[in-house]
Enzyme design. Structure first.
Site, PDB file in Angstrom:
ATOM      1  N   MET A  44       8.570   5.149   2.879  1.00  0.00           N
ATOM      2  CA  MET A  44       9.922   5.712   2.856  1.00  0.00           C
ATOM      3  C   MET A  44      10.906   4.639   2.374  1.00  0.00           C
ATOM      4  O   MET A  44      12.112   4.748   2.605  1.00  0.00           O
ATOM      5  CB  MET A  44      10.315   6.228   4.240  1.00  0.00           C
ATOM      6  N   HIS A  51       4.669  -3.351   4.325  1.00  0.00           N
ATOM      7  CA  HIS A  51       4.356  -2.463   3.194  1.00  0.00           C
ATOM      8  C   HIS A  51       3.601  -3.247   2.109  1.00  0.00           C
ATOM      9  O   HIS A  51       2.678  -2.717   1.480  1.00  0.00           O
ATOM     10  CB  HIS A  51       5.637  -1.899   2.582  1.00  0.00           C
ATOM     11  N   SER A 200      11.106  -0.941   9.229  1.00  0.00           N
ATOM     12  CA  SER A 200      12.373  -0.791   8.506  1.00  0.00           C
ATOM     13  C   SER A 200      13.518  -0.593   9.497  1.00  0.00           C
ATOM     14  O   SER A 200      14.654  -0.956   9.227  1.00  0.00           O
ATOM     15  CB  SER A 200      12.296   0.402   7.556  1.00  0.00           C
TER      16      SER A 200
END
Ligand code: PAF
Length: 295
Positions: A44, A51, A200
């Site tokens: 996202m 990531h 995040s």
């Protein structure tokens, strides 16, 4: 042309960015003509080292990595942080290209959910407890978008972080149940130097909250060690909850010892287990998990 080999498809090359599904199909056809194995990293955005570890694992397991950046509205309940979820596509694209991604799919909401879209994928049972209870509808949104993305990208392997343990278990289940021809790989959680799992949503934390946040992995590790040493599970979990509250968490949604695959609570450590936890610091919910009895 560069000779294909494990992870060689885009080392140092420019990464293509596509937004439309027809462009994705064309770019994938070109990529598939160059390399036999493609890995997929769905995200996202608001990327961090966790990531990039997924991309690195993808490059180790395939010849090229395709990533997606899509803030999926259907996995946010009304009142959750969909609107303020960090969006930084340029920085994300630079990070992915630097990590060796060959192709970025960054679709609009209308591209993923065109007018008339009426299908959803829900994984019964596994989606009901823990995060599913705290965030009704969340895993149907995740399962639906992951299925759609897997069918669009058709990768050989797809990478998901162990940080979202319940999500990983649900994705494995839906891939098995729908016989999707992709191998799902879970990648260990990447942590800051003090142990906090990268997320995040850590960007939402104030300096004071960030200092408190580190108690989450510390309490999980200590709880895992106590259970492994023979402390009664219910007692250890109650102590973990109290320790998180004492550290300054405003609420503890759950701390549970579960079977790592069925996610059912374990009353005793009669097989390897997983501690799952979610706790709130102000308006931010932090998740983490820890292996118990399997090291
Ligand atoms: O883990 C995430 O970032 C998301 O849930 C995912 C898998 C990309 C689906 O939107």
């Amino acid at each position: 042309m560069r000779k294909p080999g494990k992870g060689a498809a885009n080392r140092g090359d420019d990464m293509d960015i596509v937004r439309r599904t027809e462009e994705l199909r064309a770019a994938l056809a070109q990529l598939r003509a160059r390399v036999p194995r493609v890995a997929f990293v769905p995200t996202m955005g608001a990327l961090h080292a966790g990531h990039l570890a997924l991309v690195a694992e993808g490059l180790a397991r395939a010849d090229a990595v395709v990533a997606s950046v899509f803030v999926n509205p259907t996995q946010f309940a009304p009142g959750e942080d969909f609107d303020r979820y960090p969006r930084q596509e340029e920085a994300d694209a630079r990070a992915l290209a630097g990590a060796g991604c060959a192709l970025l799919f960054a679709p609009t909401v209308e591209e993923i959910y065109p007018p008339g879209f009426a299908t959803s994928v829900s994984v019964a049972g596994l989606s009901d407890a823990w995060e599913g209870k705290a965030r009704p509808g969340h895993f149907t949104g995740v399962a639906t978008v992951v299925t759609r993305l897997l069918l669009l990208v058709r990768p050989d392997v797809a990478l998901f972080g162990e940080k979202d343990w319940q999500q990983l278990v649900i994705v494995r289940r839906l891939v098995a149940d729908l016989a999707l021809p992709v191998h799902i790989v879970g990648v260990p959680t990447v942590r800051d130097a003090d142990g906090l799992a990268l997320s995040s949503r850590n960007a939402y934390l104030s300096c004071k909250e960030r200092r408190i946040a580190v108690a989450l992995p510390q309490v999980l590790q200590a709880t895992a060690e106590r259970i492994e040493a023979g402390t009664d599970v219910a007692h250890a979990l109650a102590a973990a909850r109290s320790a998180l509250e004492a550290a300054g968490f405003s609420a503890v949604d759950y701390v549970a010892l579960v079977d790592p695959e069925t996610l059912r609570p374990l009353a005793r450590l009669d097989r390897p287990g997983r501690l799952l936890a979610a706790a709130r610091l102000g308006s931010t919910r932090l998740l983490d998990n820890w292996p118990v009895g399997s090291r």
